[in-house]
Design a protein around this motif. Structure first.
Motif, PDB file in Angstrom:
ATOM      1  N   LYS A 139      12.602  19.098   3.990  1.00 43.69           N
ATOM      2  CA  LYS A 139      11.176  19.330   3.770  1.00 43.69           C
ATOM      3  C   LYS A 139      10.425  18.007   3.784  1.00 43.69           C
ATOM      4  CE  LYS A 139      11.927  23.526   1.020  1.00 43.69           C
ATOM      5  NZ  LYS A 139      11.680  24.201  -0.285  1.00 43.69           N
ATOM      6  N   ASP A 140       9.175  18.068   4.279  1.00 45.45           N
ATOM      7  CA  ASP A 140       8.344  16.869   4.372  1.00 45.45           C
ATOM      8  C   ASP A 140       7.963  16.432   2.967  1.00 45.45           C
ATOM      9  OD1 ASP A 140       6.694  14.828   4.986  1.00 45.45           O
ATOM     10  OD2 ASP A 140       5.221  16.015   6.107  1.00 45.45           O
ATOM     11  N   PHE A 141       8.461  15.224   2.596  1.00 43.52           N
ATOM     12  CA  PHE A 141       8.210  14.728   1.249  1.00 43.52           C
ATOM     13  C   PHE A 141       6.793  14.166   1.116  1.00 43.52           C
ATOM     14  CE2 PHE A 141       8.452  11.502  -2.136  1.00 43.52           C
ATOM     15  CZ  PHE A 141       9.020  12.255  -3.153  1.00 43.52           C
ATOM     16  N   PHE A 142       6.210  13.686   2.228  1.00 44.01           N
ATOM     17  CA  PHE A 142       4.884  13.089   2.172  1.00 44.01           C
ATOM     18  C   PHE A 142       3.795  14.128   1.904  1.00 44.01           C
ATOM     19  CE2 PHE A 142       6.369   9.389   4.976  1.00 44.01           C
ATOM     20  CZ  PHE A 142       6.611   8.605   3.860  1.00 44.01           C
ATOM     21  N   GLY A 143       3.989  15.304   2.474  1.00 44.12           N
ATOM     22  CA  GLY A 143       2.979  16.345   2.300  1.00 44.12           C
ATOM     23  C   GLY A 143       1.648  15.959   2.892  1.00 44.12           C
ATOM     24  N   GLY A 144       1.688  15.267   4.056  1.00 47.82           N
ATOM     25  CA  GLY A 144       0.467  14.869   4.721  1.00 47.82           C
ATOM     26  C   GLY A 144      -0.027  13.500   4.319  1.00 47.82           C
ATOM     27  N   ASN A 145       0.555  12.908   3.291  1.00 47.54           N
ATOM     28  CA  ASN A 145       0.154  11.569   2.850  1.00 47.54           C
ATOM     29  C   ASN A 145       1.346  10.647   3.015  1.00 47.54           C
ATOM     30  OD1 ASN A 145      -0.952   9.305   1.709  1.00 47.54           O
ATOM     31  ND2 ASN A 145      -0.867  10.095  -0.395  1.00 47.54           N
ATOM     32  N   ALA A 146       1.329   9.805   4.080  1.00 49.73           N
ATOM     33  CA  ALA A 146       2.488   8.972   4.408  1.00 49.73           C
ATOM     34  C   ALA A 146       2.537   7.722   3.545  1.00 49.73           C
ATOM     35  CB  ALA A 146       2.448   8.596   5.887  1.00 49.73           C
ATOM     36  N   ASP A 170       0.813  -1.219   0.000  1.00 49.01           N
ATOM     37  CA  ASP A 170       0.000   0.000   0.000  1.00 49.01           C
ATOM     38  C   ASP A 170       0.844   1.266   0.000  1.00 49.01           C
ATOM     39  OD1 ASP A 170       1.043  -0.169   2.510  1.00 49.01           O
ATOM     40  OD2 ASP A 170      -0.858  -0.041   3.599  1.00 49.01           O
ATOM     41  N   GLY A 171       2.188   1.105  -0.204  1.00 48.99           N
ATOM     42  CA  GLY A 171       3.047   2.276  -0.333  1.00 48.99           C
ATOM     43  C   GLY A 171       3.609   2.814   0.957  1.00 48.99           C
ATOM     44  N   ARG A 172       3.464   2.060   2.040  1.00 50.27           N
ATOM     45  CA  ARG A 172       4.024   2.510   3.318  1.00 50.27           C
ATOM     46  C   ARG A 172       5.490   2.058   3.440  1.00 50.27           C
ATOM     47  NH1 ARG A 172       0.167   4.242   6.986  1.00 50.27           N
ATOM     48  NH2 ARG A 172      -1.997   3.882   6.313  1.00 50.27           N
ATOM     49  N   ILE A 173       6.326   2.906   4.072  1.00 51.47           N
ATOM     50  CA  ILE A 173       7.761   2.634   4.220  1.00 51.47           C
ATOM     51  C   ILE A 173       8.030   2.129   5.635  1.00 51.47           C
ATOM     52  CG2 ILE A 173      10.099   3.583   4.083  1.00 51.47           C
ATOM     53  CD1 ILE A 173       8.978   5.802   2.307  1.00 51.47           C
ATOM     54  N   TYR A 174       8.811   1.061   5.726  1.00 50.63           N
ATOM     55  CA  TYR A 174       9.245   0.524   7.018  1.00 50.63           C
ATOM     56  C   TYR A 174      10.773   0.390   6.998  1.00 50.63           C
ATOM     57  CZ  TYR A 174       4.353  -0.742   7.769  1.00 50.63           C
ATOM     58  OH  TYR A 174       2.988  -0.715   7.925  1.00 50.63           O
ATOM     59  N   VAL A 175      11.394   0.763   8.118  1.00 51.30           N
ATOM     60  CA  VAL A 175      12.845   0.625   8.268  1.00 51.30           C
ATOM     61  C   VAL A 175      13.101  -0.238   9.488  1.00 51.30           C
ATOM     62  CG1 VAL A 175      15.049   1.785   8.686  1.00 51.30           C
ATOM     63  CG2 VAL A 175      13.353   2.824   7.179  1.00 51.30           C
ATOM     64  N   ASN A 176      13.750  -1.390   9.250  1.00 49.73           N
ATOM     65  CA  ASN A 176      14.000  -2.370  10.322  1.00 49.73           C
ATOM     66  C   ASN A 176      12.705  -2.723  11.060  1.00 49.73           C
ATOM     67  OD1 ASN A 176      16.794  -2.343   9.757  1.00 49.73           O
ATOM     68  ND2 ASN A 176      17.103  -0.580  11.108  1.00 49.73           N
ATOM     69  N   GLY A 177      11.608  -2.815  10.310  1.00 51.43           N
ATOM     70  CA  GLY A 177      10.317  -3.201  10.880  1.00 51.43           C
ATOM     71  C   GLY A 177       9.514  -2.067  11.481  1.00 51.43           C
ATOM     72  N   HIS A 178      10.103  -0.873  11.540  1.00 48.04           N
ATOM     73  CA  HIS A 178       9.408   0.274  12.129  1.00 48.04           C
ATOM     74  C   HIS A 178       8.816   1.158  11.030  1.00 48.04           C
ATOM     75  CE1 HIS A 178      10.899  -0.600  16.165  1.00 48.04           C
ATOM     76  NE2 HIS A 178      12.100  -0.813  15.621  1.00 48.04           N
ATOM     77  N   TYR A 179       7.583   1.575  11.254  1.00 49.67           N
ATOM     78  CA  TYR A 179       6.873   2.407  10.277  1.00 49.67           C
ATOM     79  C   TYR A 179       7.504   3.798  10.229  1.00 49.67           C
ATOM     80  CZ  TYR A 179       3.127   5.229   8.224  1.00 49.67           C
ATOM     81  OH  TYR A 179       2.414   6.099   7.454  1.00 49.67           O
ATOM     82  N   VAL A 180       7.741   4.304   9.018  1.00 57.81           N
ATOM     83  CA  VAL A 180       8.328   5.633   8.827  1.00 57.81           C
ATOM     84  C   VAL A 180       7.199   6.645   8.749  1.00 57.81           C
ATOM     85  CG1 VAL A 180       9.692   7.108   7.308  1.00 57.81           C
ATOM     86  CG2 VAL A 180      10.345   4.712   7.661  1.00 57.81           C
ATOM     87  N   GLU A 181       7.175   7.541   9.744  1.00 56.47           N
ATOM     88  CA  GLU A 181       6.099   8.534   9.812  1.00 56.47           C
ATOM     89  C   GLU A 181       6.433   9.768   8.982  1.00 56.47           C
ATOM     90  OE1 GLU A 181       5.515   9.382  13.897  1.00 56.47           O
ATOM     91  OE2 GLU A 181       4.771   7.386  14.407  1.00 56.47           O
ATOM     92  N   ASN A 182       7.704  10.097   8.909  1.00 60.65           N
ATOM     93  CA  ASN A 182       8.105  11.308   8.188  1.00 60.65           C
ATOM     94  C   ASN A 182       9.247  10.994   7.235  1.00 60.65           C
ATOM     95  OD1 ASN A 182       6.375  13.267   9.638  1.00 60.65           O
ATOM     96  ND2 ASN A 182       7.672  12.743  11.382  1.00 60.65           N
ATOM     97  N   LEU A 183       9.164  11.544   6.053  1.00 61.99           N
ATOM     98  CA  LEU A 183      10.233  11.415   5.066  1.00 61.99           C
ATOM     99  C   LEU A 183      10.627  12.809   4.643  1.00 61.99           C
ATOM    100  CD1 LEU A 183      11.994   9.590   3.253  1.00 61.99           C
ATOM    101  CD2 LEU A 183      10.189   9.743   1.515  1.00 61.99           C
ATOM    102  N   LEU A 184      11.842  13.199   5.036  1.00 63.72           N
ATOM    103  CA  LEU A 184      12.311  14.543   4.728  1.00 63.72           C
ATOM    104  C   LEU A 184      13.272  14.508   3.550  1.00 63.72           C
ATOM    105  CD1 LEU A 184      13.038  15.858   8.353  1.00 63.72           C
ATOM    106  CD2 LEU A 184      10.895  15.984   7.052  1.00 63.72           C
ATOM    107  N   VAL A 185      13.089  15.434   2.645  1.00 65.30           N
ATOM    108  CA  VAL A 185      13.989  15.599   1.510  1.00 65.30           C
ATOM    109  C   VAL A 185      14.518  17.015   1.565  1.00 65.30           C
ATOM    110  CG1 VAL A 185      14.238  15.575  -0.986  1.00 65.30           C
ATOM    111  CG2 VAL A 185      12.736  13.904   0.126  1.00 65.30           C
TER     112      VAL A 185
END
Length: 209
Positions: free
Chosen positions: A188-195, A170-185
């Motif tokens: 700046k917030d790359f998700f823009g409110g849509n994780a 469904d397009g969700r990112i996990y790192v070492n099994g943990h859900y990534v809430e924020n992706l900064l580029v």
């Protein structure tokens, strides 16, 4: 007349004995670092002009363990001499000595200390690699330049290459099994409110938190 002949014979005999007088030259070979005696060292006795006179090999194991490394030459003339020592795994060594008188029956040259030869390693090609990820507190920073990606590559393709990172259906990112809430580029917030990750291209350096 008989006394004269006898005197001549005695003088002739003494002359022969003088020519037979030899000086014993003794020493030993040992490891310069450990101080242990080294056997099977090839020793060449040379005159002052480096012309070889005699050659021998120092006593080696297992015969005569108390005499390992010992050597002895006989020299018949007064003068300066050189002993050249060589052995497998060691650098060549030299020692100078001098016979000062025909009355010297023994000259001790002491220890010939052998230094181990440094083995040269074959030339190596060192190739630098870029750091792919670093930790900054609770933030993992991935250096995207370290990943070989074609221009215009999708973000989901990059994420699948990141160490420890997975991308769900469904397009969700996990790192070492943990859900990534924020992706900064670039901060700046790359998700823009849509994780969730859609079909987006990515060239900058992201940070997953």
């Amino acid at each position: 007349m008989k006394r004269f002949i006898l005197l001549l014979c005695m003088m002739f005999s003494l002359s022969l004995m003088a020519r037979d007088i030899m000086t014993n030259v003794k020493g030993r070979t040992l490891d310069n670092l450990t101080g242990e005696n080294i056997g099977d060292v090839t020793l060449v006795l040379m005159n002052a002009d480096s012309i070889p006179i005699d050659t021998m090999v120092s006593i080696g194991p297992p015969n005569h363990p108390m005499l390992v490394g010992m050597f002895a030459f006989k020299v018949g003339k007064v003068g300066k001499y050189i002993i050249h020592a060589s052995a497998v795994g060691y650098k060549d060594a030299y020692v100078n000595f001098r016979v000062r008188s025909r009355r010297e029956w023994l000259v001790r040259v002491g220890d010939i200390r052998m230094v181990k030869a440094v083995k040269e390693l074959p030339e190596l090609l060192v190739k630098a690699t870029k750091i792919k990820m670093i930790y900054s507190g609770d933030t993992i920073v991935y250096i995207t330049d370290a990943f070989k990606m074609a221009d215009g590559s999708m973000l989901d393709e990059l994420i699948r290459r990141l160490p420890g990172a997975t991308l769900s259906a469904d397009g969700r990112i996990y790192v070492n099994g943990h859900y990534v809430e924020n992706l900064l580029v670039n901060g700046k917030d790359f998700f823009g409110g849509n994780a969730q990750v859609g079909s987006r291209t990515c060239r900058p350096t992201p940070s997953a938190r």
